[in-house]
Write an enzyme that holds these catalytic residues in place. Structure first.
Site, PDB file in Angstrom:
ATOM      1  N   ASP A   1      28.434  86.298  49.918  1.00 10.84           N
ATOM      2  CA  ASP A   1      28.768  86.667  48.641  1.00 10.84           C
ATOM      3  C   ASP A   1      29.375  87.807  48.792  1.00 10.84           C
ATOM      4  O   ASP A   1      29.238  88.680  49.746  1.00 10.84           O
ATOM      5  CB  ASP A   1      27.749  86.521  47.583  1.00 10.84           C
ATOM      6  CG  ASP A   1      28.149  87.059  46.252  1.00 10.84           C
ATOM      7  OD1 ASP A   1      29.336  86.595  45.752  1.00 10.84           O
ATOM      8  OD2 ASP A   1      27.594  87.952  45.563  1.00 10.84           O
TER       9      ASP A   1
ATOM     10  N   ASP B   1      30.357  90.598  45.469  1.00 11.62           N
ATOM     11  CA  ASP B   1      29.833  91.442  44.465  1.00 11.62           C
ATOM     12  C   ASP B   1      28.314  91.384  44.268  1.00 11.62           C
ATOM     13  O   ASP B   1      27.649  90.159  44.005  1.00 11.62           O
ATOM     14  CB  ASP B   1      30.484  91.170  43.147  1.00 11.62           C
ATOM     15  CG  ASP B   1      32.130  91.361  43.169  1.00 11.62           C
ATOM     16  OD1 ASP B   1      32.242  92.733  42.685  1.00 11.62           O
ATOM     17  OD2 ASP B   1      32.794  90.641  43.437  1.00 11.62           O
TER      18      ASP B   1
END
Length: 223
Positions: free
Chosen positions: A21, A23
């Site tokens: 991922d 953020d």
């Protein structure tokens, strides 16, 4: 600390690739995200005191929760604009640059983010983070996290089986996406507490681990 103590069932396993991922996992954009969504809420007369509940979910899937259908397109377009223009204070999280650097030569890594392409590129540029070659953004899939589509596409673009991958995430929605893609999951407590996360192993951030590339694939070890 022994690998088995920190990494549980991930210790000793070899993965075809690591799917990150962005953020909350590689970069800390939380202040910018909060500012952007609160500004958006004020513009659209929406009651929102915090964005935390929606972390890890694409904007296009959040907007319909607050606006009538005739405003969905305009609402999504506006939050994307606000977020892309506000990159102040976004920084690389501990261990993230080192993790990507360790995996980059092997081509065994990817990013699957809930940002659209323009926003992802703006945040990457703001931090100076060097991303892997494969970057899957929310506008590349029909539906984003918690659906498995982003991680399935990332694995496909790397030419590997998602069931042979390790997903690294900080948010419940992203971990659900990874699990439903068939991958093993490593969770970081950068935006959520450990009791909110479901994964094979949970660590504070990427500085707690290192990725070692072998001829067979990638192993994750405790530092």
């Amino acid at each position: 600390m022994a690998d088995n103590d920190l990494l549980g069932s991930l210790a000793g396993r070899t993965f075809a690739a690591v799917l990150f991922d962005m953020d909350g996992t590689l970069i800390d954009s939380t202040p910018a995200v909060e500012r952007s969504w609160l500004r958006w809420a004020a513009e659209f007369n929406v009651e929102m005191t915090s964005f935390g509940t929606w972390h890890g979910i694409p904007a296009a899937q959040i907007v319909p929760k607050f606006l009538p259908e005739e405003q969905w397109e305009a609402g999504a377009r506006r939050i994307e604009q606000i977020e892309t223009e506000d990159t102040e204070g976004i920084v690389v999280l501990p261990g993230a640059a080192e993790a990507l650097a360790a995996l980059r030569p092997s081509g065994r890594s990817a990013i699957a983010t809930s940002c659209v392409s323009a926003l992802a590129k703006a945040r990457i540029a703001a931090t100076g983070l060097v991303p892997p070659q494969v970057l899957v953004t929310a506008d590349m899939v029909p539906v984003g996290k918690p659906d498995p589509a982003p991680y399935l596409l990332a694995a496909q673009q790397l030419g590997v089986d998602p069931a042979d991958c390790l997903v690294v995430e900080d948010a419940p929605a992203g971990l659900t996406s990874g699990r439903q893609a068939g991958a093993a999951c490593l969770a970081l407590t950068t935006t959520h507490t450990a009791d909110q996360l479901e994964a094979e192993a949970i660590v504070p951030d990427l500085s707690a681990v290192q990725f070692v590339v072998t001829e067979a694939g990638v192993q994750v070890q405790a530092r």
